[in-house]
Motif scaffolding. Structure first.
Motif, short mmCIF file in Angstrom:
data_model
loop_
_atom_site.label_atom_id
_atom_site.label_comp_id
_atom_site.label_asym_id
_atom_site.label_seq_id
_atom_site.Cartn_x
_atom_site.Cartn_y
_atom_site.Cartn_z
N ASP A 119 0.86 -1.19 0.00
CA ASP A 119 0.00 0.00 0.00
C ASP A 119 0.89 1.23 0.00
OD1 ASP A 119 -1.88 -1.95 0.38
OD2 ASP A 119 -2.14 -1.56 2.52
N LYS A 137 -6.82 7.36 -5.71
CA LYS A 137 -7.51 6.58 -4.67
C LYS A 137 -8.58 5.68 -5.27
CE LYS A 137 -8.19 5.70 -0.24
NZ LYS A 137 -7.17 5.05 0.60
N LYS A 138 -9.22 6.16 -6.33
CA LYS A 138 -10.28 5.38 -6.98
C LYS A 138 -9.71 4.09 -7.57
CE LYS A 138 -13.90 5.84 -10.51
NZ LYS A 138 -14.51 6.75 -11.52
N TYR A 139 -8.50 4.16 -8.12
CA TYR A 139 -7.91 3.00 -8.80
C TYR A 139 -6.88 2.26 -7.95
CZ TYR A 139 -10.39 4.52 -12.93
OH TYR A 139 -11.39 4.86 -13.81
N PRO A 141 -7.16 1.80 -4.25
CA PRO A 141 -7.89 2.10 -3.02
C PRO A 141 -7.10 1.90 -1.73
CG PRO A 141 -8.73 0.11 -4.09
CD PRO A 141 -7.81 0.76 -5.06
N HIS A 165 -16.77 11.67 -3.63
CA HIS A 165 -16.34 10.42 -4.25
C HIS A 165 -15.95 9.35 -3.23
CE1 HIS A 165 -16.47 11.66 -8.47
NE2 HIS A 165 -16.13 12.86 -8.04
N ASN A 166 -16.29 9.60 -1.99
CA ASN A 166 -15.99 8.63 -0.92
C ASN A 166 -14.51 8.23 -0.90
OD1 ASN A 166 -18.75 8.37 0.01
ND2 ASN A 166 -19.14 7.23 -1.88
N ALA A 167 -13.65 9.21 -1.11
CA ALA A 167 -12.20 8.97 -1.14
C ALA A 167 -11.57 9.48 0.16
CB ALA A 167 -11.57 9.66 -2.35
#
Length: 287
Positions: A119, A137-139, A141, A165-167
């Motif tokens: 991570d 963050k979308k790709y 996570p 975007h819930n990020a």
């Protein structure tokens, strides 16, 4: 009181007016976007029902948007939204409008990390609207991402976009150029940045929609030190980048070689990458 107007006439007039300052293709794209956002009508709706009457209130919204656009105000600021990496984001005059070239930088980072199991800790310097960390963050996570900007208004907007975007991203208001702030920052696997890099003396070469409306703080650097952000990033990376760490930078097409030369002094590998237009706009570095 305005009388109701037919949608085809309103659309046609809007498009004709915009062609005073935009090409037909750009004017059409902007017109379609405004009509969909302001009155919830797509071009297909207008073609299917050209005689549909628009209320005076809707007409007023369209005319107000046209008035702003004719001052060269970017449509993204008029509508309060822009697109980046398949995501809709809020934008305002405190942040740059996200650019397709920056998407390429993000895409390169995501591609490089996709096969890794760890991570990564990532720092985005000059985060603006938050478009870069939110897309990453979308790709990716599992990434632990910090977004930094000197502007409090930019940080506030970035937080709104991340929430939308819930990020989960840690945003910090901080002047990166002030080295006294660096010891409080953690170590990172990756640094990414699209920093200010346009010398002030090039302001006259830019379009009015950029110079009159986008934040100069995020665009321009002093003529005498065009590499100031890259110099600081190079120094910061030596203390705050983990072994095998990487740096992803967007830069001025005329400065890519200078930026690369700057990093070659202390970094293991430095590569210049061209953007979709064939311009040398990205510098990729490994410590």
């Amino acid at each position: 009181m305005f009388a109701p107007v037919m949608i085809k006439e309103l659309y046609r007039n809007f498009l004709l007016q915009l062609q005073k300052i935009y090409s037909l293709g750009e004017a059409t794209s902007i017109t379609d976007w405004v009509f969909e956002k302001k009155v919830s009508l797509k071009r297909t709706d207008i073609i299917k029902n050209p005689t549909k009457l628009i209320t005076p209130a809707a007409d007023k919204l369209i005319q107000e948007a046209l008035g702003e656009l004719l001052t060269h105000k970017p449509v993204q600021y008029v509508l309060g939204e822009g697109w980046f990496y398949h995501m809709k984001l809020k934008v305002n005059e405190h942040v740059l409008i996200p650019r397709p070239e920056t998407e390429e930088l993000v895409e390169q980072l995501i591609k490089d990390r996709k096969s890794r199991l760890t991570d990564p800790a990532i720092l985005d310097i000059g985060t603006g609207s938050g478009c870069i960390p939110i897309a990453i963050k979308k790709y990716l996570p599992a990434a632990i991402i910090t977004g930094m900007d000197i502007s409090g208004q930019a940080i506030d907007l970035a937080k709104e976009n991340a929430a939308m975007h819930n990020a989960h991203i840690h945003f910090v208001q901080q002047d990166f150029l002030d080295e006294k702030n660096w010891p409080a920052l953690p170590l990172f696997d990756i640094i990414i940045s699209n920093p200010p890099y346009i010398p002030v003396n090039e302001k006259e070469k830019l379009d009015r929609n950029v110079t009159d409306f986008e934040p100069h703080l995020a665009l321009f650097v002093p003529d005498g030190s065009p590499l100031i952000f890259y110099e600081k990033i190079a120094a910061f990376g030596k203390t705050n980048l983990l072994p095998n760490g990487k740096i992803y930078l967007e830069t001025h097409e005329d400065l890519a070689n200078d930026v690369a030369a700057l990093f070659r002094k202390d970094y293991q590998t430095v590569m210049i990458k061209k953007d979709m237009y064939g311009k040398e706009r990205m510098v990729l570095i490994t410590i």
